[in-house]
Design a protein around this motif. Sequence first.
Motif, PDB file in Angstrom:
ATOM      1  N   ASN A   1       6.174  -5.304   2.311  1.00 54.55           N
ATOM      2  CA  ASN A   1       5.202  -6.215   1.697  1.00 54.55           C
ATOM      3  C   ASN A   1       5.926  -7.276   0.890  1.00 54.55           C
TER       4      ASN A   1
ATOM      5  N   TYR B   1      -0.593  -1.621  -3.075  1.00 62.79           N
ATOM      6  CA  TYR B   1       0.098  -0.925  -4.164  1.00 62.79           C
ATOM      7  C   TYR B   1       1.474  -0.476  -3.686  1.00 62.79           C
ATOM      8  N   GLY B   2       2.520  -0.934  -4.397  1.00 56.57           N
ATOM      9  CA  GLY B   2       3.899  -0.733  -3.965  1.00 56.57           C
ATOM     10  C   GLY B   2       4.310   0.694  -3.634  1.00 56.57           C
TER      11      GLY B   2
ATOM     12  N   HIS C   1      -6.391  -2.306  -3.456  1.00 54.30           N
ATOM     13  CA  HIS C   1      -4.957  -2.405  -3.185  1.00 54.30           C
ATOM     14  C   HIS C   1      -4.405  -1.226  -2.375  1.00 54.30           C
TER      15      HIS C   1
ATOM     16  N   LYS D   1       5.700   2.160  -0.043  1.00 53.23           N
ATOM     17  CA  LYS D   1       7.035   2.753   0.081  1.00 53.23           C
ATOM     18  C   LYS D   1       6.975   4.120   0.750  1.00 53.23           C
TER      19      LYS D   1
ATOM     20  N   GLN E   1       4.988 -10.568  -1.710  1.00 54.61           N
ATOM     21  CA  GLN E   1       4.012 -11.355  -2.458  1.00 54.61           C
ATOM     22  C   GLN E   1       4.428 -12.823  -2.402  1.00 54.61           C
TER      23      GLN E   1
ATOM     24  N   LYS F   1      -2.776  -7.640  -2.555  1.00 48.46           N
ATOM     25  CA  LYS F   1      -1.433  -7.060  -2.517  1.00 48.46           C
ATOM     26  C   LYS F   1      -1.535  -5.535  -2.519  1.00 48.46           C
TER      27      LYS F   1
END
Length: 776
Positions: free
Chosen positions: A318, A306-307, A276, A311, A320, A304
């Motif tokens: 991104n 990693y948020g 990720h 950021k 989902q 996906k």
Amino acid sequence: MAKAFLSHSSKDKELVEKIATQLGKNNCHYDKFTFEAGKLTLDEIFKGLADTDVFVLFISETALKSEWIEREIIQAKILSTDKRIDRIFPLIIDKSIHHSDERIPDWIRKPYNLRYFDNEVIILKKIRQLLRESNFKQFAHLREINDLFVGRNDIMQEFERKMINIENTKPTCIIASSFFEGMGRRTFLKNGLNKTRIIDKWYEPIPLSIGTKESIEDFLYKLNFVELTPEIFEKNFANESLQSKIELGREYIKKFVETGEILFVIDEGSIVLPNHTLVGWFKDIISAPELKNQVCICLISKFKPYGPNIKKLGNVLNFQVNELSQEDTQTFFIQYLSIIRQSIKSEDIKFFLQYLKGIPGQIIYAANLIDSIGVIDAKTYVNDIEEFDELRALSILEFLKDDLLSRQMLIALSKFEIISYDLVFKIFGEREAVYKSIQRLFDLTLFFSVSSTHDYLKLNTSISDYINRSKLELDKSTSERIREVAKEAIQKPLELTESSDYSEFLFTLETMIKEGRSIPSKYLIPSFVLKSIVKEYNDRQYKTVVQLCVKLLENEDKFDFQIIRETRIWLCLAYCRKQNEKLFDEIKYFNNQDDESQIDYHFLLGFYYRNGDKMDEAESHFLEVLDIDENHSRTKRELVNVYLRKGEYMKALGWAKDNYNRFRTNILHIQAYFTCLIKKIEKTEFDLNKINELLENASKSLDKKAADVYRQMQAEFDFYIRNDSQKAITSLTESLKINSNNYFAFRALFEIYKRKNMMFEIEELMKKYPDLIEFE
């Protein structure tokens, strides 16, 4: 279907012929294709113009001096005024011509945005886009399918909110992620970009595919076949520094931005990695200051990212893409059926809806199945529709069982990462039956197209993975033809040029490696060679794997960290198989503190000990992996093998059940779960039902090993459930006569003899099949 008329000077024929060849004879009027020999007269030209939807004018110095082209322009204006020609596309292909040149007629010069084009791929893309628009006007259902976008209101609102902001900033890269294919990631992105006025509704982005074991070198070569820079082919990427390759990537993306293009990169785990994170080289490319505040790349990702990491980058968004709601599923299904002119009863709609899970690809597949074979027959496939993610491939291969050409084509194409039409025709011949098979596979949504100087097809990964995992075999004639094509290919020097067919280049490289031929050092690039390493490993050519990996690691500082890590993993796996103690030196690379390294470190040690029949040590290391990542699927599969080997069936049961539920068509998971259940002393009704389900699934499997496994499972069913030891022994004995290398039958028979205390029979079995003893 729509056609383009290619108006050009004979001196510009080299470029125009490339365009015409890619468009194909059925899609354009080009003198070599459509005008009869000896009849290139004004009548023939006017006849072609009368059957034209898009008039393409290639403007050059010689074209502006040509009387023929002047007459074509006059006739095109008449037909355009009468609405008989749909679109006019003038483009400058000569640097010496300015857009204000007065020799260009006013009706073309003033209203049209005349630009200089030197990129045949972009020209081709623009013409195809115009043809597509004309087709949509002529065939309303095509446009309806293209525009069909249902639901996803929350995620679309999030897209609009992030794209339309107070600061008026735009991301450099937008990611749409979903592990499963057919979720509608590309459709979501195109609709989002259209709604936020980044692209118009007719725009078709440039698609680029990045496979599972590819890296920046593949990215650059593939970009180069879209935005041609001949000098790139002269570069030695095996010796170029990683930073210089990153700079090249930035330059390429800037060129696309300058022409108003957006790249749609279909990523299967080489850019957004399975852990990720975003791979380093891609982050560096999109961080170029010149790319700031403009959408350059859309990434269609399997994983996906990693948020928090996304950021921090500040220039990536991104999204989902999840399943449709139940209500939206119904709307999508009904609308799609209507578009393809399928009117079915409401009770039939309700019947299919109960099996649809909100995956657009699944809904389209179900509707196309109804269209192909009718409602009644389609109902017999509902279980496969329901298990769309894993059983889709099995269902499609079953559906094609009587269409031998389409089925063989599907198996053949699974061997290629991408494949050109040219290579397809070399293998199967350029004939009507082949065109029909390609169209049939397209109708089943098994392919997408990749833009380049050649037309490429890419088979959906889930289908390709299933076929390769099952080791489905080609028939004799197709195998022979592929060998002939390979033999022809390796007679020529291996060289990647602007006219190269990239899929044939990769095919030739793989053939040379398989035959032990030396390849030019400039092509000793990990991502090129890794594809061959995997195939050699699966063919148990571990010595070749070691040689290739060691060679690649000589220049490891020139390549991205992730691709070198992958190379080391395959080297270690080969050492494990050969029980080579060099593993213990190589594995030090992974003995770091971070979780990912520790997972690889313990998994590889566990694999080494499992292959060395040291099951306690193997179990210990595999459990270490699961302490870090309880969902590590490869480790779960290996632990099942360890526990089965140790005869600890109840310990294996939970892992085996989990593996089966995740991959219900995998014959080895079916077998492992069956073995655990069949060995239970007290079986519940659930267990017995599941045992019957597993037997049925094994009987339907297309895996190369399935026949041997199924016979073993039937014999064990006779022994453990029906208490018919004689029937079981007879069946397994016959299986070994049919295939003396049938380890599954040997193992089951050995176990039955042991349980019956038939020591003489065990001794005779081991004498007769000494090569299989090492497995016990």
